[in-house]
Design an enzyme around this catalytic site. Sequence first.
Site, PDB file in Angstrom:
ATOM      1  N   ARG A   1       1.203  -0.934  -0.121  1.00 43.18           N
ATOM      2  CA  ARG A   1       0.149  -0.150  -0.005  1.00 43.18           C
ATOM      3  C   ARG A   1       0.909   1.014   0.096  1.00 43.18           C
ATOM      4  O   ARG A   1       0.353   2.134   0.256  1.00 43.18           O
ATOM      5  CB  ARG A   1      -0.800   0.091   0.977  1.00 43.18           C
ATOM      6  CG  ARG A   1      -0.505   0.133   2.886  1.00 43.18           C
ATOM      7  CD  ARG A   1      -1.200  -0.093   3.953  1.00 43.18           C
ATOM      8  NE  ARG A   1      -0.761  -0.401   5.253  1.00 43.18           N
ATOM      9  CZ  ARG A   1      -1.267  -0.979   6.012  1.00 43.18           C
ATOM     10  NH1 ARG A   1      -2.293  -0.933   6.098  1.00 43.18           N
ATOM     11  NH2 ARG A   1      -0.862  -1.193   7.099  1.00 43.18           N
TER      12      ARG A   1
ATOM     13  N   ASP B   1      -4.960  -1.181  -1.640  1.00 42.26           N
ATOM     14  CA  ASP B   1      -5.532  -0.882  -0.892  1.00 42.26           C
ATOM     15  C   ASP B   1      -6.731  -1.946  -1.061  1.00 42.26           C
ATOM     16  O   ASP B   1      -7.186  -2.413  -1.396  1.00 42.26           O
ATOM     17  CB  ASP B   1      -6.028   0.538  -1.254  1.00 42.26           C
ATOM     18  CG  ASP B   1      -6.515   0.833   0.778  1.00 42.26           C
ATOM     19  OD1 ASP B   1      -7.329   0.083   1.098  1.00 42.26           O
ATOM     20  OD2 ASP B   1      -6.795   1.899   1.132  1.00 42.26           O
TER      21      ASP B   1
ATOM     22  N   LYS C   1       2.533 -18.601   8.057  1.00 36.74           N
ATOM     23  CA  LYS C   1       2.412 -18.787   9.647  1.00 36.74           C
ATOM     24  C   LYS C   1       2.099 -17.610  10.232  1.00 36.74           C
ATOM     25  O   LYS C   1       2.961 -16.574   9.289  1.00 36.74           O
ATOM     26  CB  LYS C   1       2.948 -19.859  10.034  1.00 36.74           C
ATOM     27  CG  LYS C   1       4.767 -19.683  10.759  1.00 36.74           C
ATOM     28  CD  LYS C   1       5.214 -20.442  11.302  1.00 36.74           C
ATOM     29  CE  LYS C   1       6.324 -20.311  12.067  1.00 36.74           C
ATOM     30  NZ  LYS C   1       5.877 -19.233  13.136  1.00 36.74           N
TER      31      LYS C   1
ATOM     32  N   HIS D   1       8.983 -23.463   6.170  1.00 40.97           N
ATOM     33  CA  HIS D   1      10.080 -23.614   5.793  1.00 40.97           C
ATOM     34  C   HIS D   1      11.521 -24.822   6.754  1.00 40.97           C
ATOM     35  O   HIS D   1      12.324 -25.397   6.195  1.00 40.97           O
ATOM     36  CB  HIS D   1      10.860 -22.202   5.832  1.00 40.97           C
ATOM     37  CG  HIS D   1      11.382 -21.572   7.442  1.00 40.97           C
ATOM     38  ND1 HIS D   1      10.720 -20.958   8.192  1.00 40.97           N
ATOM     39  CD2 HIS D   1      12.601 -21.729   7.701  1.00 40.97           C
ATOM     40  CE1 HIS D   1      11.512 -20.870   8.935  1.00 40.97           C
ATOM     41  NE2 HIS D   1      12.658 -20.901   9.175  1.00 40.97           N
TER      42      HIS D   1
ATOM     43  N   GLU E   1      17.554 -20.030  19.540  1.00 42.37           N
ATOM     44  CA  GLU E   1      17.618 -18.745  18.949  1.00 42.37           C
ATOM     45  C   GLU E   1      18.400 -18.007  20.087  1.00 42.37           C
ATOM     46  O   GLU E   1      17.880 -17.661  21.326  1.00 42.37           O
ATOM     47  CB  GLU E   1      15.950 -18.495  18.775  1.00 42.37           C
ATOM     48  CG  GLU E   1      15.285 -18.496  17.716  1.00 42.37           C
ATOM     49  CD  GLU E   1      14.607 -17.627  17.114  1.00 42.37           C
ATOM     50  OE1 GLU E   1      13.850 -17.165  16.429  1.00 42.37           O
ATOM     51  OE2 GLU E   1      12.724 -18.167  17.947  1.00 42.37           O
TER      52      GLU E   1
ATOM     53  N   ASP F   1       3.786 -19.743  18.263  1.00 42.61           N
ATOM     54  CA  ASP F   1       4.881 -19.775  16.760  1.00 42.61           C
ATOM     55  C   ASP F   1       5.849 -20.722  16.589  1.00 42.61           C
ATOM     56  O   ASP F   1       5.926 -20.632  15.000  1.00 42.61           O
ATOM     57  CB  ASP F   1       5.397 -18.137  17.638  1.00 42.61           C
ATOM     58  CG  ASP F   1       6.342 -17.734  16.372  1.00 42.61           C
ATOM     59  OD1 ASP F   1       5.540 -16.796  15.785  1.00 42.61           O
ATOM     60  OD2 ASP F   1       7.692 -17.528  16.736  1.00 42.61           O
TER      61      ASP F   1
ATOM     62  N   HIS G   1       6.508 -25.467  13.244  1.00 43.47           N
ATOM     63  CA  HIS G   1       7.904 -25.861  12.987  1.00 43.47           C
ATOM     64  C   HIS G   1       8.247 -27.665  13.615  1.00 43.47           C
ATOM     65  O   HIS G   1       8.876 -28.844  13.334  1.00 43.47           O
ATOM     66  CB  HIS G   1       8.685 -25.272  13.322  1.00 43.47           C
ATOM     67  CG  HIS G   1       8.666 -24.064  12.528  1.00 43.47           C
ATOM     68  ND1 HIS G   1       8.103 -23.807  11.463  1.00 43.47           N
ATOM     69  CD2 HIS G   1       8.816 -22.450  12.423  1.00 43.47           C
ATOM     70  CE1 HIS G   1       8.295 -22.456  10.718  1.00 43.47           C
ATOM     71  NE2 HIS G   1       8.204 -22.386  11.521  1.00 43.47           N
TER      72      HIS G   1
END
Length: 485
Positions: free
Chosen positions: A47, A90, A144, A174, A212, A231, A236
């Site tokens: 946008r 938009d 996701k 992924h 992580e 998450d 995963h």
Amino acid sequence: MQTDSSFTFVLFGGTGDLSMRKILPALYEAHRAGMLEASGKIIAVARHEEDRGGYLQWVNEHVKTHVSRNGVDENAWSSFVDRIEYVKLDLGKAEDFVKLRDAMQDLPGTRVFYLATGPSLFVPICRALASVGLNENARIVLEKPLGYDLRSSNAINDAVGEIFAEGQIYRIDHYLGKEPVQNLLALRFGNALFEPLWRREWVESIQITIAEELGVEARGDFYDNTGALRDMVQNHLLQLLSIVAMEPPHSMDSDSVRDEKLRVLRALKPIDPRDISKVAVRGQYHAGVIRGTSVPAYATEPGVKTDSATETFVALKVEIENWRWAGVPFFLRTGKRLADRVAEIVVNFRAVPHSALGSSALRPGANRLVIRLQPNETIRLYCLAKKPGEGMNLSSVHLDLAFDQFFKEGQMEAYQRLLLDVIHGRLALFVRRDEQEAAWKWVEPILNEWAASGKPKPYAAGTWGPAAASAMLAQHDTCWLEEEN
């Protein structure tokens, strides 16, 4: 190698972080390797008030830094950006989708719509595409998270399914595109060596970790309403578990592979809410030090509520109720602000039943397979060998499958492989709706119990999470891999 698959790749969220860091770099690498049909076009949609020149300047500034370790080939880059067009759109204006349809009018081949947007926009985008007839001869890629729970996931799938057939929907994860995951399938189903051992009689336990070092970065608002279980675990980690534990498919076609993954997900032992404290650990990072740098507590991150009960760490003990895996614990773990960035699968084989060579041959983990997904993609088999010199003294040694040494051609990044699969219509590495539903059904009792209970256990940033995660494994006379080392 040139393909004969013409396509138009429409990227919603074309100025977003995911597009800059992953999707456009992956398409560039495929282009540079000659894997994209010359007539294929990329249309970025956002946008922002930009013309094509302004968007390409943005791409030059933000995409080049994420391109491969070999740097940018300027000739290939120039021909790659020639593929790219930009459409300001938009979502609230139907006439803007007419403008998109007109931009695609004379472009040949399959239409691929990649929704690199928040899930709240998936249904409005799909309905708007259908309103102008762009859902025909098309494939839709959904990032996701697909929903917040089973109910919201089903609502999105129902709405998208009214517009696109299941064979047109590519729910991307992924991790399934990573080279070692593909090689895990090759090792198991292409060799007589491993498959006979891949069962309860010979496997003592399996660990799957995605750790992580980073915190929530600029995603505090999103993450505080999501948490690590939604998450990372629901998608995963459970997808990796299903790949590790699946039965041999009769072929590698999309439904054969996904049928076997679904059987694993449906065989997961249901979590009794009364036992959650024994088999599930949740944590939240506090201030700490990572590689010499002080980092703040999760509750002080921008966008996060100061009294947040959102988990940034999860460790689970999972059991699969079938003949192959009954009694074998699978330990899943993920977290932010941990001591290292690593994703790996550890298969611990049972010790020999009797050793004439001393106690070292009887210790757990003497034989193990470690599949490293990141940062260095390798597969390593550990076994015992005699030390040089006098006496029969054993030492742990390993055999490496280091891809960069065995194969001279460069490895394909996960997003590159998956985007090519979408363009070519290959669904095996994408999540089918029934898989997703099975995963949500298994996760929901944990979500519900945690929503009704107290706060997560604290852990200092730069550590491996709450001590309770180690205690959970100690009950089974084992430990996380880094604790052993």
